[in-house]
Design a protein around this motif. Structure first.
Motif: not given
Length: 250
Positions: A21, A30, A34-35, A38, A41-42, A214, A216, A220
């Motif tokens: 983080q 980003q 990314v954190t 995030k 969330g994704r 992407s 994120a 993910s």
């Protein structure tokens, strides 16, 4: 002791997330990083889609199939090699080749021979087989020769020799092999999918995340790979230990 180890590992994971983080916040890009918030969330968005579970299932069953086939083949051929030296000698160049050749070379060669959808099965098999084979071979060779000779002398049935002499000796070797090979099967299988890009696979999702920049999505799906790999390893090792314990009670 187990609870203490659990909390130690949980603390280590929390520390890694906090570090991640702060690194993402300090970088402030980003596109590059990314954190974890995030990413979480994704990931929450992805798990609500039916296509997500189909994609995970596509890769999961193929990689697991490759692992299980390699486990069976490696254990059987390792045991045979321990009993028949000629088999060990004949298999030696193939085992050395599989251990030495980069996985990327096998993936590219396999794309010529196989369909992309079967690629992760074959590559997972190739990466796992030498580990299981050598551990089984070493376990069989480490068996007490005097105990084996005594079993032959008293004409102990093969089933009893397997249950009470060989399997207890092989247990730590097979558990160690599976613990190492499970992680290898996922790394190799996903790498094969990223290069072969079979439709509906996790590898395809990683490739598309890279193409569309992407980060994120990329992270993910990476988290998904880690979670599925770790959970399956824990489940499989637990079942294997219970199977050995059940055989010992026969």
């Amino acid at each position: 002791m187990k609870n203490k180890l659990f909390w130690q590992r949980a603390g280590a994971v929390l520390f890694a997330l906090v570090l991640w983080q702060f690194a993402a916040m300090a970088l402030g890009q980003q596109l590059l990083l990314v954190t974890p918030v995030k990413v979480a969330g994704r990931l929450a968005e992805l798990v609500r889609e039916s296509a997500f579970w189909q994609t995970v299932g596509f890769s999961f069953w193929r990689i697991v199939a490759g692992f299980l086939l390699a486990l069976i083949a490696g254990a059987v051929l390792g045991a045979l090699s321990a009993r028949v030296h000629a088999i060990e000698v004949l298999l030696w160049p193939f085992i050395v080749a599989v251990k030495s050749v980069p996985v990327a070379s096998f993936i590219i060669l396999s794309l010529i021979w196989l369909q992309a959808s079967s690629l992760s099965v074959f590559i997972s098999f190739l990466m796992v087989f030498p580990v299981v084979y050598f551990n089984t071979l070493q376990g069989m060779q480490a068996t007490d020769r005097q105990l084996v000779e005594m079993a032959h002398l008293f004409k102990v049935p093969w089933r009893r020799r397997l249950l009470y002499i060989y399997l207890p000796q092989l247990q730590p070797f097979l558990l160690s092999a599976c613990s190492v090979a499970l992680g290898m099967s996922w790394k190799a299988g996903i790498a094969a999918e990223v290069i072969g890009i079979p439709s509906g696979s996790i590898g395809e999702q990683l490739y598309e995340a890279k193409v569309y920049l992407s980060t994120a999505d990329l992270l993910s799906w990476t988290v998904v790979i880690v979670l599925v790999s770790v959970l399956f390893e824990k489940l499989f090792i637990t079942l294997l230990k219970r199977a050995f314990a059940g055989l010992e009670r026969l």
